[in-house]
Design a protein around this motif. Structure first.
Motif, PDB file in Angstrom:
ATOM      1  N   GLY A  10       0.936  -1.216   0.004  1.00  0.00           N
ATOM      2  CA  GLY A  10      -0.020  -0.014   0.020  1.00  0.00           C
ATOM      3  C   GLY A  10       0.794   1.210  -0.069  1.00  0.00           C
ATOM      4  N   ILE A  11       1.927   1.222   0.534  1.00  0.00           N
ATOM      5  CA  ILE A  11       3.015   2.418   0.913  1.00  0.00           C
ATOM      6  C   ILE A  11       3.358   2.832  -0.585  1.00  0.00           C
ATOM      7  N   GLU A  12       3.874   1.412  -1.162  1.00  0.00           N
ATOM      8  CA  GLU A  12       4.713   1.653  -2.476  1.00  0.00           C
ATOM      9  C   GLU A  12       3.465   2.058  -3.486  1.00  0.00           C
ATOM     10  N   ASP A  13       2.325   1.823  -3.303  1.00  0.00           N
ATOM     11  CA  ASP A  13       1.270   2.157  -4.481  1.00  0.00           C
ATOM     12  C   ASP A  13       1.145   3.618  -4.325  1.00  0.00           C
ATOM     13  N   TRP A  14       1.131   4.291  -2.966  1.00  0.00           N
ATOM     14  CA  TRP A  14       1.004   5.758  -2.790  1.00  0.00           C
ATOM     15  C   TRP A  14       2.210   6.467  -2.695  1.00  0.00           C
ATOM     16  N   ALA A  15       3.449   6.110  -2.828  1.00  0.00           N
ATOM     17  CA  ALA A  15       4.564   6.657  -2.586  1.00  0.00           C
ATOM     18  C   ALA A  15       4.782   7.935  -3.541  1.00  0.00           C
ATOM     19  N   TRP A  16       4.182   7.926  -4.659  1.00  0.00           N
ATOM     20  CA  TRP A  16       4.237   9.022  -5.400  1.00  0.00           C
ATOM     21  C   TRP A  16       3.719  10.215  -4.465  1.00  0.00           C
ATOM     22  N   ILE A  17       2.738  10.088  -4.137  1.00  0.00           N
ATOM     23  CA  ILE A  17       2.241  11.238  -3.233  1.00  0.00           C
ATOM     24  C   ILE A  17       3.347  11.763  -2.238  1.00  0.00           C
ATOM     25  N   GLY A  18       3.781  10.974  -1.616  1.00  0.00           N
ATOM     26  CA  GLY A  18       4.812  11.458  -0.497  1.00  0.00           C
ATOM     27  C   GLY A  18       5.958  12.070  -1.253  1.00  0.00           C
ATOM     28  N   TRP A  19       6.345  11.632  -2.570  1.00  0.00           N
ATOM     29  CA  TRP A  19       7.363  12.438  -3.144  1.00  0.00           C
ATOM     30  C   TRP A  19       6.745  13.812  -3.565  1.00  0.00           C
ATOM     31  N   LEU A  20       5.705  13.795  -3.919  1.00  0.00           N
ATOM     32  CA  LEU A  20       5.171  15.269  -4.184  1.00  0.00           C
ATOM     33  C   LEU A  20       5.206  16.222  -2.950  1.00  0.00           C
ATOM     34  N   ASP A  52      10.063   5.930  -8.700  1.00  0.00           N
ATOM     35  CA  ASP A  52       8.732   5.474  -7.921  1.00  0.00           C
ATOM     36  C   ASP A  52       7.786   5.114  -9.311  1.00  0.00           C
ATOM     37  N   LEU A  53       7.883   6.209 -10.271  1.00  0.00           N
ATOM     38  CA  LEU A  53       7.018   6.062 -11.503  1.00  0.00           C
ATOM     39  C   LEU A  53       7.659   5.089 -12.490  1.00  0.00           C
ATOM     40  N   VAL A  54       8.770   4.682 -12.523  1.00  0.00           N
ATOM     41  CA  VAL A  54       9.423   3.413 -13.208  1.00  0.00           C
ATOM     42  C   VAL A  54       9.272   2.234 -12.687  1.00  0.00           C
ATOM     43  N   GLY A  55       8.832   2.049 -11.174  1.00  0.00           N
ATOM     44  CA  GLY A  55       8.437   0.880 -10.494  1.00  0.00           C
ATOM     45  C   GLY A  55       9.720   0.265  -9.585  1.00  0.00           C
ATOM     46  N   VAL A  56      10.517   1.248  -9.225  1.00  0.00           N
ATOM     47  CA  VAL A  56      11.959   0.746  -8.238  1.00  0.00           C
ATOM     48  C   VAL A  56      11.058   0.508  -6.893  1.00  0.00           C
ATOM     49  N   PRO A  57      11.329  -0.466  -5.855  1.00  0.00           N
ATOM     50  CA  PRO A  57      10.908  -0.646  -4.912  1.00  0.00           C
ATOM     51  C   PRO A  57      11.498   0.626  -3.948  1.00  0.00           C
ATOM     52  N   ILE A  58      10.450   0.555  -2.896  1.00  0.00           N
ATOM     53  CA  ILE A  58      10.556   2.148  -1.928  1.00  0.00           C
ATOM     54  C   ILE A  58      11.836   2.172  -1.258  1.00  0.00           C
ATOM     55  N   TRP A  59      12.365   1.169  -0.750  1.00  0.00           N
ATOM     56  CA  TRP A  59      13.683   1.240  -0.121  1.00  0.00           C
ATOM     57  C   TRP A  59      14.773   1.866  -1.196  1.00  0.00           C
ATOM     58  N   ALA A  60      14.864   1.373  -2.365  1.00  0.00           N
ATOM     59  CA  ALA A  60      15.594   1.779  -3.353  1.00  0.00           C
ATOM     60  C   ALA A  60      15.336   3.262  -3.749  1.00  0.00           C
ATOM     61  N   GLN A  61      14.223   3.740  -3.711  1.00  0.00           N
ATOM     62  CA  GLN A  61      14.010   4.944  -4.189  1.00  0.00           C
ATOM     63  C   GLN A  61      14.475   5.899  -3.106  1.00  0.00           C
ATOM     64  N   VAL A  62      14.340   5.610  -1.687  1.00  0.00           N
ATOM     65  CA  VAL A  62      14.839   6.571  -0.834  1.00  0.00           C
ATOM     66  C   VAL A  62      16.246   6.558  -0.901  1.00  0.00           C
ATOM     67  N   ILE A  63      17.106   5.649  -1.231  1.00  0.00           N
ATOM     68  CA  ILE A  63      18.405   5.552  -1.441  1.00  0.00           C
ATOM     69  C   ILE A  63      18.872   6.434  -2.588  1.00  0.00           C
ATOM     70  N   ILE A  64      18.148   6.014  -3.642  1.00  0.00           N
ATOM     71  CA  ILE A  64      18.434   6.973  -5.218  1.00  0.00           C
ATOM     72  C   ILE A  64      18.325   8.336  -4.729  1.00  0.00           C
ATOM     73  N   ALA A  65      17.169   8.598  -4.069  1.00  0.00           N
ATOM     74  CA  ALA A  65      16.829  10.236  -4.062  1.00  0.00           C
ATOM     75  C   ALA A  65      17.840  10.723  -2.929  1.00  0.00           C
TER      76      ALA A  65
END
Length: 157
Positions: A10-20, A52-65
């Protein structure tokens, strides 16, 4: 364990809102501080949003960001600050403009008391910089400003 996996999905589905939200928050803070740090964090959050839009897992999104934001702060922010400040007026102002300004002693200047008229027309209470008396009519230069007192030294020109 199934509930945890469901909530993570559920978090990964809505992570884009967190980034915005992070992007908007960092941009608002940047408008208040104007030092490009939070702008670089916003850029890092944009990278997180793209991952996130590409589909990377949330833990990797945070590290990459985080890595992207650190790279922006280290490599993009310094040249931006340099370009921003290269057009600054190099003219000294306020107290800095008074240092080394010449003047004439209106009254004898000692370590305790005295008065000087500076070349800009201002009259200041004055003290001798090294404690030696400076006599009325002598030429002086401002060494520093201490409160409302000019600390002066004699000049011979």
């Amino acid at each position: 364990m199934d509930g945890f996996a469901t909530s993570l999905a559920g978090i990964e589905d809505w992570a884009w809102i967190g980034w915005l939200v992070l992007i908007a928050l960092f941009l608002v803070i940047e408008m208040l501080t104007l030092d490009f740090t939070f702008l670089m964090l916003a850029f890092g959050s944009v990278v997180g949003l793209v991952t996130d839009l590409v589909g990377v897992p949330i833990w990797a999104q945070v590290i990459i960001a985080a890595v992207a934001a650190a790279a922006f702060i280290l490599f993009l922010r310094p040249p931006l600050l340099h370009r921003l400040r290269r057009g600054e007026d190099p003219t000294k102002s306020n107290v800095a403009a008074l240092i080394d300004l010449r003047g004439i002693a209106l009254h004898d200047i000692t370590q305790v008391t005295g008065q000087v008229k500076l070349s800009n027309g201002d009259t200041w209470t004055a003290r001798s910089a090294d404690g030696t008396p400076i006599f009325e009519g002598s030429r002086v230069a401002v060494s520093e400003i201490s409160g409302a007192t000019a600390i002066v030294r004699p000049v011979t020109e």
